[in-house]
Design a protein around this motif. Structure first.
Motif, PDB file in Angstrom:
ATOM      1  N   GLY A 293      18.175 -38.256  39.915  1.00  0.00           N
ATOM      2  CA  GLY A 293      17.867 -37.609  41.173  1.00  0.00           C
ATOM      3  C   GLY A 293      17.586 -36.133  40.963  1.00  0.00           C
ATOM      4  O   GLY A 293      18.089 -35.523  40.012  1.00  0.00           O
ATOM      5  N   LYS A 294      16.806 -35.527  41.836  1.00  0.00           N
ATOM      6  CA  LYS A 294      16.353 -34.142  41.642  1.00  0.00           C
ATOM      7  C   LYS A 294      17.506 -33.135  41.618  1.00  0.00           C
ATOM      8  O   LYS A 294      17.371 -32.055  41.052  1.00  0.00           O
ATOM      9  CB  LYS A 294      15.358 -33.756  42.732  1.00  0.00           C
ATOM     10  CG  LYS A 294      15.933 -33.705  44.139  1.00  0.00           C
ATOM     11  CD  LYS A 294      14.860 -33.394  45.170  1.00  0.00           C
ATOM     12  CE  LYS A 294      14.187 -32.067  44.929  1.00  0.00           C
ATOM     13  NZ  LYS A 294      13.183 -31.747  45.975  1.00  0.00           N
ATOM     14  N   GLU A 295      18.648 -33.489  42.215  1.00  0.00           N
ATOM     15  CA  GLU A 295      19.781 -32.575  42.240  1.00  0.00           C
ATOM     16  C   GLU A 295      20.737 -32.791  41.062  1.00  0.00           C
ATOM     17  O   GLU A 295      21.760 -32.117  40.949  1.00  0.00           O
ATOM     18  CB  GLU A 295      20.552 -32.739  43.559  1.00  0.00           C
ATOM     19  CG  GLU A 295      19.725 -32.480  44.808  1.00  0.00           C
ATOM     20  CD  GLU A 295      19.188 -31.059  44.857  1.00  0.00           C
ATOM     21  OE1 GLU A 295      19.876 -30.148  44.340  1.00  0.00           O
ATOM     22  OE2 GLU A 295      18.087 -30.846  45.393  1.00  0.00           O
ATOM     23  N   THR A 296      20.415 -33.743  40.198  1.00  0.00           N
ATOM     24  CA  THR A 296      21.292 -34.056  39.061  1.00  0.00           C
ATOM     25  C   THR A 296      21.196 -32.976  37.978  1.00  0.00           C
ATOM     26  O   THR A 296      20.096 -32.579  37.590  1.00  0.00           O
ATOM     27  CB  THR A 296      20.908 -35.419  38.440  1.00  0.00           C
ATOM     28  OG1 THR A 296      20.853 -36.416  39.464  1.00  0.00           O
ATOM     29  CG2 THR A 296      21.925 -35.834  37.385  1.00  0.00           C
ATOM     30  N   ASP A 297      22.343 -32.522  37.493  1.00  0.00           N
ATOM     31  CA  ASP A 297      22.372 -31.563  36.380  1.00  0.00           C
ATOM     32  C   ASP A 297      22.215 -32.343  35.074  1.00  0.00           C
ATOM     33  O   ASP A 297      23.156 -33.007  34.615  1.00  0.00           O
ATOM     34  CB  ASP A 297      23.692 -30.788  36.403  1.00  0.00           C
ATOM     35  CG  ASP A 297      23.746 -29.704  35.321  1.00  0.00           C
ATOM     36  OD1 ASP A 297      22.787 -29.613  34.526  1.00  0.00           O
ATOM     37  OD2 ASP A 297      24.754 -28.971  35.269  1.00  0.00           O
ATOM     38  N   VAL A 298      21.028 -32.278  34.485  1.00  0.00           N
ATOM     39  CA  VAL A 298      20.737 -33.082  33.297  1.00  0.00           C
ATOM     40  C   VAL A 298      20.746 -32.252  32.014  1.00  0.00           C
ATOM     41  O   VAL A 298      20.460 -32.780  30.933  1.00  0.00           O
ATOM     42  CB  VAL A 298      19.368 -33.790  33.439  1.00  0.00           C
ATOM     43  CG1 VAL A 298      19.371 -34.739  34.628  1.00  0.00           C
ATOM     44  CG2 VAL A 298      18.238 -32.774  33.554  1.00  0.00           C
ATOM     45  N   GLU A 299      21.072 -30.975  32.109  1.00  0.00           N
ATOM     46  CA  GLU A 299      21.029 -30.113  30.925  1.00  0.00           C
ATOM     47  C   GLU A 299      22.022 -30.568  29.852  1.00  0.00           C
ATOM     48  O   GLU A 299      21.734 -30.510  28.655  1.00  0.00           O
ATOM     49  CB  GLU A 299      21.280 -28.657  31.315  1.00  0.00           C
ATOM     50  CG  GLU A 299      20.156 -28.052  32.164  1.00  0.00           C
ATOM     51  CD  GLU A 299      18.787 -28.251  31.537  1.00  0.00           C
ATOM     52  OE1 GLU A 299      18.639 -27.962  30.319  1.00  0.00           O
ATOM     53  OE2 GLU A 299      17.869 -28.712  32.239  1.00  0.00           O
ATOM     54  N   ASP A 300      23.219 -30.982  30.263  1.00  0.00           N
ATOM     55  CA  ASP A 300      24.216 -31.455  29.289  1.00  0.00           C
ATOM     56  C   ASP A 300      23.687 -32.657  28.515  1.00  0.00           C
ATOM     57  O   ASP A 300      23.887 -32.777  27.303  1.00  0.00           O
ATOM     58  CB  ASP A 300      25.525 -31.812  29.992  1.00  0.00           C
ATOM     59  CG  ASP A 300      26.310 -30.587  30.406  1.00  0.00           C
ATOM     60  OD1 ASP A 300      25.976 -29.494  29.923  1.00  0.00           O
ATOM     61  OD2 ASP A 300      27.250 -30.732  31.214  1.00  0.00           O
ATOM     62  N   PHE A 301      23.006 -33.567  29.233  1.00  0.00           N
ATOM     63  CA  PHE A 301      22.463 -34.750  28.570  1.00  0.00           C
ATOM     64  C   PHE A 301      21.406 -34.353  27.552  1.00  0.00           C
ATOM     65  O   PHE A 301      21.385 -34.855  26.424  1.00  0.00           O
ATOM     66  CB  PHE A 301      21.866 -35.711  29.597  1.00  0.00           C
ATOM     67  CG  PHE A 301      21.239 -36.929  28.989  1.00  0.00           C
ATOM     68  CD1 PHE A 301      22.019 -37.993  28.558  1.00  0.00           C
ATOM     69  CD2 PHE A 301      19.857 -37.023  28.819  1.00  0.00           C
ATOM     70  CE1 PHE A 301      21.440 -39.114  27.970  1.00  0.00           C
ATOM     71  CE2 PHE A 301      19.276 -38.139  28.241  1.00  0.00           C
ATOM     72  CZ  PHE A 301      20.074 -39.186  27.819  1.00  0.00           C
ATOM     73  N   ARG A 302      20.539 -33.431  27.931  1.00  0.00           N
ATOM     74  CA  ARG A 302      19.451 -33.029  27.046  1.00  0.00           C
ATOM     75  C   ARG A 302      19.947 -32.232  25.841  1.00  0.00           C
ATOM     76  O   ARG A 302      19.230 -32.114  24.834  1.00  0.00           O
ATOM     77  CB  ARG A 302      18.415 -32.238  27.845  1.00  0.00           C
ATOM     78  CG  ARG A 302      17.609 -33.153  28.775  1.00  0.00           C
ATOM     79  CD  ARG A 302      16.642 -32.402  29.634  1.00  0.00           C
ATOM     80  NE  ARG A 302      15.734 -33.332  30.321  1.00  0.00           N
ATOM     81  CZ  ARG A 302      14.973 -33.012  31.355  1.00  0.00           C
ATOM     82  NH1 ARG A 302      15.011 -31.786  31.832  1.00  0.00           N
ATOM     83  NH2 ARG A 302      14.187 -33.908  31.915  1.00  0.00           N
ATOM     84  N   SER A 303      21.140 -31.705  25.945  1.00  0.00           N
ATOM     85  CA  SER A 303      21.687 -30.948  24.820  1.00  0.00           C
ATOM     86  C   SER A 303      22.432 -31.837  23.826  1.00  0.00           C
ATOM     87  O   SER A 303      22.786 -31.394  22.728  1.00  0.00           O
ATOM     88  CB  SER A 303      22.640 -29.862  25.332  1.00  0.00           C
ATOM     89  OG  SER A 303      23.794 -30.451  25.922  1.00  0.00           O
ATOM     90  N   ILE A 304      22.641 -33.114  24.173  1.00  0.00           N
ATOM     91  CA  ILE A 304      23.351 -34.037  23.285  1.00  0.00           C
ATOM     92  C   ILE A 304      22.435 -34.465  22.146  1.00  0.00           C
ATOM     93  O   ILE A 304      21.248 -34.762  22.355  1.00  0.00           O
ATOM     94  CB  ILE A 304      23.836 -35.282  24.061  1.00  0.00           C
ATOM     95  CG1 ILE A 304      24.829 -34.883  25.155  1.00  0.00           C
ATOM     96  CG2 ILE A 304      24.489 -36.295  23.116  1.00  0.00           C
ATOM     97  CD1 ILE A 304      25.205 -36.041  26.070  1.00  0.00           C
ATOM     98  N   ASP A 305      22.961 -34.520  20.942  1.00  0.00           N
ATOM     99  CA  ASP A 305      22.225 -35.048  19.795  1.00  0.00           C
ATOM    100  C   ASP A 305      21.954 -36.535  20.051  1.00  0.00           C
ATOM    101  O   ASP A 305      22.902 -37.319  20.213  1.00  0.00           O
ATOM    102  CB  ASP A 305      23.055 -34.873  18.520  1.00  0.00           C
ATOM    103  CG  ASP A 305      22.340 -35.423  17.286  1.00  0.00           C
ATOM    104  OD1 ASP A 305      21.235 -36.000  17.433  1.00  0.00           O
ATOM    105  OD2 ASP A 305      22.905 -35.297  16.189  1.00  0.00           O
ATOM    106  N   PRO A 306      20.686 -36.960  20.125  1.00  0.00           N
ATOM    107  CA  PRO A 306      20.375 -38.360  20.410  1.00  0.00           C
ATOM    108  C   PRO A 306      21.043 -39.346  19.456  1.00  0.00           C
ATOM    109  O   PRO A 306      21.280 -40.502  19.823  1.00  0.00           O
ATOM    110  CB  PRO A 306      18.843 -38.419  20.285  1.00  0.00           C
ATOM    111  CG  PRO A 306      18.396 -37.025  20.511  1.00  0.00           C
ATOM    112  CD  PRO A 306      19.465 -36.148  19.942  1.00  0.00           C
ATOM    113  N   GLU A 307      21.339 -38.887  18.229  1.00  0.00           N
ATOM    114  CA  GLU A 307      21.976 -39.778  17.265  1.00  0.00           C
ATOM    115  C   GLU A 307      23.442 -40.018  17.588  1.00  0.00           C
ATOM    116  O   GLU A 307      24.061 -40.937  17.055  1.00  0.00           O
ATOM    117  CB  GLU A 307      21.856 -39.189  15.857  1.00  0.00           C
ATOM    118  CG  GLU A 307      20.423 -39.036  15.370  1.00  0.00           C
ATOM    119  CD  GLU A 307      19.687 -40.366  15.363  1.00  0.00           C
ATOM    120  OE1 GLU A 307      20.302 -41.361  14.912  1.00  0.00           O
ATOM    121  OE2 GLU A 307      18.530 -40.416  15.809  1.00  0.00           O
ATOM    122  N   ASN A 308      24.012 -39.207  18.459  1.00  0.00           N
ATOM    123  CA  ASN A 308      25.418 -39.341  18.839  1.00  0.00           C
ATOM    124  C   ASN A 308      25.514 -40.321  20.018  1.00  0.00           C
ATOM    125  O   ASN A 308      25.647 -39.930  21.179  1.00  0.00           O
ATOM    126  CB  ASN A 308      26.000 -37.977  19.212  1.00  0.00           C
ATOM    127  CG  ASN A 308      27.508 -38.029  19.411  1.00  0.00           C
ATOM    128  OD1 ASN A 308      28.110 -39.096  19.505  1.00  0.00           O
ATOM    129  ND2 ASN A 308      28.126 -36.855  19.479  1.00  0.00           N
TER     130      ASN A 308
END
Length: 302
Positions: free
Chosen positions: A167-182
């Motif tokens: 959703g447009k109000e979702t804070d997604v920065e934490d997700f994007r900062s996660i190493d995809p391999e983790n």
């Protein structure tokens, strides 16, 4: 159980024409539809009405009595219908189409008014749609299954990919900062979010199995009627959902939702158009298929 008027119209057509196929031609419906109507009427009455032979349907005494009782009323109704047809100047055939609500909205809805024949739309899930196709209630379906059914043929429409959206109000920065391999961290973040789904949770379950090799250990927070309801909810709030990429694109382009992740393994469905091999509505079916294919290509660019 209530009797359906169409059962009696079909009975009258069989009685007067003598065959299932001729009755189907007169009523502009499929022969399996004629058989379904007759079986339903006989079940409702509790007795058979015809002796079935290889060439003719021979009415028994109960059928003769029933015909005398309903013929006048049905003939009067046909007079009324013919009067309206003359006023409109056309005698329009009727095509029944079945598909999932979201697909109808995406592929066919805006074109209905442009068709020069009547259309009855059945919005159901895949298993129900295949039943409707088999028993002759619908003439054309779009489903994600290609189940072998006698006298049914399929044409592949194409593959539809799914994505995880926020959703447009979702804070997604934490997700994007996660190493995809983790994977552990990715899964933990996803589990901490609010989730939207329809009553059929297949998409979430499949997405979770593809990416984490197990069923999700949480239940969706919000269950809404269909995929477009999810999109409208996400456009004003926080939360996640797994949805077909094609229906999300207008919302993503407007900034109403965020395309978050395709997953480690992209999730896809193959769509099929199913129809009966023998039909009197070939031209009408082909016209609707042309529209569906064109809209699908438009919403699934290479």
């Amino acid at each position: 159980m209530r009797a359906d008027l169409e059962w009696f119209r079909t009975f009258k057509a069989i009685y007067e024409t003598g065959t299932m196929s001729d009755a189907a031609k007169e009523l502009h419906i499929s022969q399996p539809g004629v058989s379904l109507h007759l079986n339903s009427l006989e079940t409702y009455i509790g007795h058979p009405l015809f002796e079935r032979s290889t060439r003719k349907m021979l009415p028994n005494e109960r059928a003769k009595m029933l015909y005398q009782q309903v013929n006048a009323a049905l003939s009067k109704l046909e007079e009324v219908e013919n009067s309206f047809r003359k006023k409109s100047g056309t005698d329009r055939l009727t095509l029944s189409v079945g598909m999932y609500p979201g697909l109808f909205h995406q592929l066919l809805e805006e074109h209905i008014a442009d068709l020069n024949f009547n259309v009855v739309v059945h919005l159901e899930d895949n298993s129900k749609l295949l039943d409707l196709l088999e028993n002759g209630t619908v003439d054309l379906t779009v489903t994600t299954e290609q189940v072998p059914i006698r006298n049914i043929e399929y044409q592949e429409l194409g593959k539809s990919g799914f994505i995880l959206v926020a959703g447009k109000e979702t804070d997604v920065e934490d997700f994007r900062s996660i190493d995809p391999e983790n994977k552990k961290a990715v899964k933990k973040w996803l589990q901490s979010q609010l989730w939207y789904s329809t009553a059929d949770e297949t998409h979430i379950n499949t997405f979770w199995r593809l990416n984490f090799n197990r069923e999700p250990d949480f239940a969706p927070n919000y269950i809404v009627p269909n995929k477009f309801s999810i999109l409208k909810c996400l456009a004003h709030s926080t939360g996640l959902a797994v949805l077909p990429a094609s229906i999300c694109m207008p919302f993503i382009e407007r900034g109403d939702i965020v395309a978050l992740w395709k997953g480690y393994t992209e999730m896809t469905n193959t769509l099929y158009m199913g129809q009966r091999k023998k039909t009197m509505l070939h031209e009408e079916i082909e016209k609707v298929k042309e529209i569906i294919v064109a809209e699908f290509v438009k919403s699934h660019p290479e």
